[in-house]
Design a protein around this motif. Structure first.
Motif, mmCIF file in Angstrom:
data_model
loop_
_atom_site.group_PDB
_atom_site.id
_atom_site.type_symbol
_atom_site.label_atom_id
_atom_site.label_comp_id
_atom_site.label_asym_id
_atom_site.label_seq_id
_atom_site.Cartn_x
_atom_site.Cartn_y
_atom_site.Cartn_z
ATOM 1 N N LEU A 78 0.833 -1.206 0.000
ATOM 2 C CA LEU A 78 0.000 0.000 0.000
ATOM 3 C C LEU A 78 0.869 1.257 0.000
ATOM 4 C CD1 LEU A 78 -2.808 -1.075 2.496
ATOM 5 C CD2 LEU A 78 -2.976 -0.859 0.019
ATOM 6 N N ALA A 79 2.008 1.195 0.687
ATOM 7 C CA ALA A 79 2.934 2.330 0.694
ATOM 8 C C ALA A 79 3.479 2.567 -0.708
ATOM 9 C CB ALA A 79 4.074 2.089 1.678
ATOM 10 N N ALA A 80 3.760 1.496 -1.436
ATOM 11 C CA ALA A 80 4.269 1.621 -2.806
ATOM 12 C C ALA A 80 3.215 2.237 -3.727
ATOM 13 C CB ALA A 80 4.701 0.254 -3.330
ATOM 14 N N LYS A 81 1.954 1.861 -3.533
ATOM 15 C CA LYS A 81 0.863 2.433 -4.335
ATOM 16 C C LYS A 81 0.750 3.936 -4.077
ATOM 17 C CE LYS A 81 -4.156 2.003 -4.981
ATOM 18 N NZ LYS A 81 -4.579 3.324 -4.546
ATOM 19 N N GLU A 82 0.805 4.322 -2.814
ATOM 20 C CA GLU A 82 0.729 5.742 -2.449
ATOM 21 C C GLU A 82 1.938 6.504 -2.999
ATOM 22 O OE1 GLU A 82 -1.702 7.527 -0.659
ATOM 23 O OE2 GLU A 82 -2.924 5.728 -0.810
ATOM 24 N N ALA A 83 3.110 5.878 -2.965
ATOM 25 C CA ALA A 83 4.331 6.522 -3.483
ATOM 26 C C ALA A 83 4.215 6.756 -4.984
ATOM 27 C CB ALA A 83 5.557 5.677 -3.159
ATOM 28 N N ALA A 84 3.614 5.809 -5.692
ATOM 29 C CA ALA A 84 3.413 5.981 -7.137
ATOM 30 C C ALA A 84 2.469 7.148 -7.405
ATOM 31 C CB ALA A 84 2.862 4.692 -7.740
ATOM 32 N N GLU A 85 1.396 7.247 -6.623
ATOM 33 C CA GLU A 85 0.462 8.366 -6.776
ATOM 34 C C GLU A 85 1.153 9.683 -6.435
ATOM 35 O OE1 GLU A 85 -3.103 7.762 -4.507
ATOM 36 O OE2 GLU A 85 -3.731 6.054 -5.722
ATOM 37 N N LEU A 86 1.966 9.675 -5.379
ATOM 38 C CA LEU A 86 2.678 10.887 -4.964
ATOM 39 C C LEU A 86 3.601 11.388 -6.073
ATOM 40 C CD1 LEU A 86 3.443 12.962 -2.776
ATOM 41 C CD2 LEU A 86 5.146 11.322 -1.959
ATOM 42 N N SER A 87 4.284 10.484 -6.749
ATOM 43 C CA SER A 87 5.200 10.917 -7.811
ATOM 44 C C SER A 87 4.446 11.576 -8.963
ATOM 45 C CB SER A 87 6.054 9.750 -8.314
ATOM 46 O OG SER A 87 5.260 8.804 -8.983
ATOM 47 N N VAL A 88 3.249 11.090 -9.266
ATOM 48 C CA VAL A 88 2.435 11.704 -10.323
ATOM 49 C C VAL A 88 1.960 13.087 -9.878
ATOM 50 C CG1 VAL A 88 0.297 11.514 -11.661
ATOM 51 C CG2 VAL A 88 1.702 9.488 -11.294
ATOM 52 N N VAL A 89 1.495 13.198 -8.646
ATOM 53 C CA VAL A 89 1.014 14.476 -8.125
ATOM 54 C C VAL A 89 2.142 15.507 -8.117
ATOM 55 C CG1 VAL A 89 0.144 15.652 -6.064
ATOM 56 C CG2 VAL A 89 -0.860 13.470 -6.754
ATOM 57 N N GLU A 90 3.329 15.091 -7.683
ATOM 58 C CA GLU A 90 4.457 16.019 -7.574
ATOM 59 C C GLU A 90 4.945 16.538 -8.923
ATOM 60 O OE1 GLU A 90 7.203 13.824 -5.118
ATOM 61 O OE2 GLU A 90 6.535 14.905 -3.334
ATOM 62 N N GLU A 91 4.652 15.809 -9.995
ATOM 63 C CA GLU A 91 5.044 16.277 -11.333
ATOM 64 C C GLU A 91 4.418 17.628 -11.663
ATOM 65 O OE1 GLU A 91 4.286 13.564 -14.556
ATOM 66 O OE2 GLU A 91 4.922 11.866 -13.327
ATOM 67 N N PHE A 92 3.249 17.893 -11.117
ATOM 68 C CA PHE A 92 2.517 19.111 -11.452
ATOM 69 C C PHE A 92 2.709 20.238 -10.436
ATOM 70 C CE2 PHE A 92 0.413 15.600 -13.539
ATOM 71 C CZ PHE A 92 0.384 16.065 -14.843
ATOM 72 N N LEU A 93 3.373 19.934 -9.330
ATOM 73 C CA LEU A 93 3.641 20.973 -8.335
ATOM 74 C C LEU A 93 4.842 21.803 -8.752
ATOM 75 C CD1 LEU A 93 3.150 19.039 -4.984
ATOM 76 C CD2 LEU A 93 1.846 21.000 -5.775
ATOM 77 N N PRO A 94 4.832 23.105 -8.431
ATOM 78 C CA PRO A 94 6.014 23.918 -8.722
ATOM 79 C C PRO A 94 7.179 23.478 -7.841
ATOM 80 C CG PRO A 94 4.392 25.189 -7.498
ATOM 81 C CD PRO A 94 3.768 23.869 -7.828
ATOM 82 N N GLN A 95 8.382 23.818 -8.267
ATOM 83 C CA GLN A 95 9.580 23.480 -7.497
ATOM 84 C C GLN A 95 9.464 24.065 -6.096
ATOM 85 O OE1 GLN A 95 12.151 21.536 -8.527
ATOM 86 N NE2 GLN A 95 12.986 21.715 -6.476
ATOM 87 N N GLN A 96 9.676 23.234 -5.084
ATOM 88 C CA GLN A 96 9.578 23.682 -3.703
ATOM 89 C C GLN A 96 10.861 24.393 -3.281
ATOM 90 O OE1 GLN A 96 6.605 22.902 -1.556
ATOM 91 N NE2 GLN A 96 6.004 22.913 -3.696
ATOM 92 N N MET A 97 10.707 25.397 -2.413
ATOM 93 C CA MET A 97 11.867 26.128 -1.898
ATOM 94 C C MET A 97 12.649 25.212 -0.967
ATOM 95 S SD MET A 97 10.158 29.832 -1.024
ATOM 96 C CE MET A 97 11.626 30.574 -0.352
ATOM 97 N N ASN A 98 13.983 25.303 -1.031
ATOM 98 C CA ASN A 98 14.780 24.506 -0.107
ATOM 99 C C ASN A 98 14.819 25.202 1.249
ATOM 100 O OD1 ASN A 98 16.790 26.505 -0.186
ATOM 101 N ND2 ASN A 98 17.881 25.472 -1.843
ATOM 102 N N GLU A 99 15.416 24.549 2.225
ATOM 103 C CA GLU A 99 15.388 25.071 3.593
ATOM 104 C C GLU A 99 16.122 26.405 3.725
ATOM 105 O OE1 GLU A 99 16.321 23.333 7.999
ATOM 106 O OE2 GLU A 99 15.611 21.940 6.473
ATOM 107 N N ALA A 100 17.232 26.568 3.009
ATOM 108 C CA ALA A 100 17.996 27.825 3.084
ATOM 109 C C ALA A 100 17.187 28.992 2.505
ATOM 110 C CB ALA A 100 19.317 27.678 2.339
ATOM 111 N N ASP A 101 16.540 28.766 1.365
ATOM 112 C CA ASP A 101 15.706 29.813 0.764
ATOM 113 C C ASP A 101 14.515 30.150 1.653
ATOM 114 O OD1 ASP A 101 17.387 29.870 -1.414
ATOM 115 O OD2 ASP A 101 16.108 28.616 -2.683
ATOM 116 N N THR A 102 13.942 29.118 2.261
ATOM 117 C CA THR A 102 12.811 29.335 3.162
ATOM 118 C C THR A 102 13.245 30.174 4.358
ATOM 119 O OG1 THR A 102 11.869 27.203 2.505
ATOM 120 C CG2 THR A 102 11.019 28.186 4.520
#
Length: 150
Positions: A78-102
């Protein structure tokens, strides 16, 4: 527009016969539609890309939490299924700021608002969300703001 990119990716996944990706893309479209319906009764206007990004961020957060719970429970399939969905969702998210930029953004806002104590955390978080909400994980940013104001 992000919404159009998602529709095009759904069609591409269907044509390729990728069942997992197609299912995830349809889930994304359904969540966006739910949010559209929710906003029909609301009086506030939300920019379309911001709405889609908000939905995607929420979905990504849910997937990360599910992965953690499934791994702790020994349910690796089930974790692998969720990870596969997460990778698809993350494709459409903008690049996240790293900790230093934040941290730099937090310091800039802190200086601009004159925030000095933990009592000012709400003001700093509101300003941080309005400026960088689409490129930040606000739960992680909350910890950084708290540390900066302590």
């Amino acid at each position: 527009m992000l919404r159009d990119d998602i529709k095009a990716a759904t069609v591409t996944a269907m044509k390729a016969g990728d069942k997992t990706r197609t299912a995830t893309m349809r889930l994304i479209a359904a969540k966006i539609k739910d949010r559209d319906i929710e906003l029909r009764t609301s009086s506030k206007e939300v920019e379309d890309n911001a709405l889609v990004i908000e939905v995607l961020q929420k979905m990504a957060k849910q997937r990360r939490e599910s992965i953690t719970m499934f791994e702790e429970g020994g349910r690796t399939e089930l974790a692998a299924k969720e990870a596969a969905e997460l990778s698809v969702v993350e494709e459409f998210l903008p690049q996240q700021m790293n900790e230093a930029d934040t941290a730099a953004a937090i310091e800039a806002i802190k200086a601009e608002l004159g925030a000095e104590s933990i009592k000012d955390m709400g003001k700093v978080m509101a300003e941080l969300k309005s400026r960088h909400g689409t490129e930040l994980d606000m739960s992680k940013a909350s910890g950084l703001v708290k540390a900066a104001l302590s």
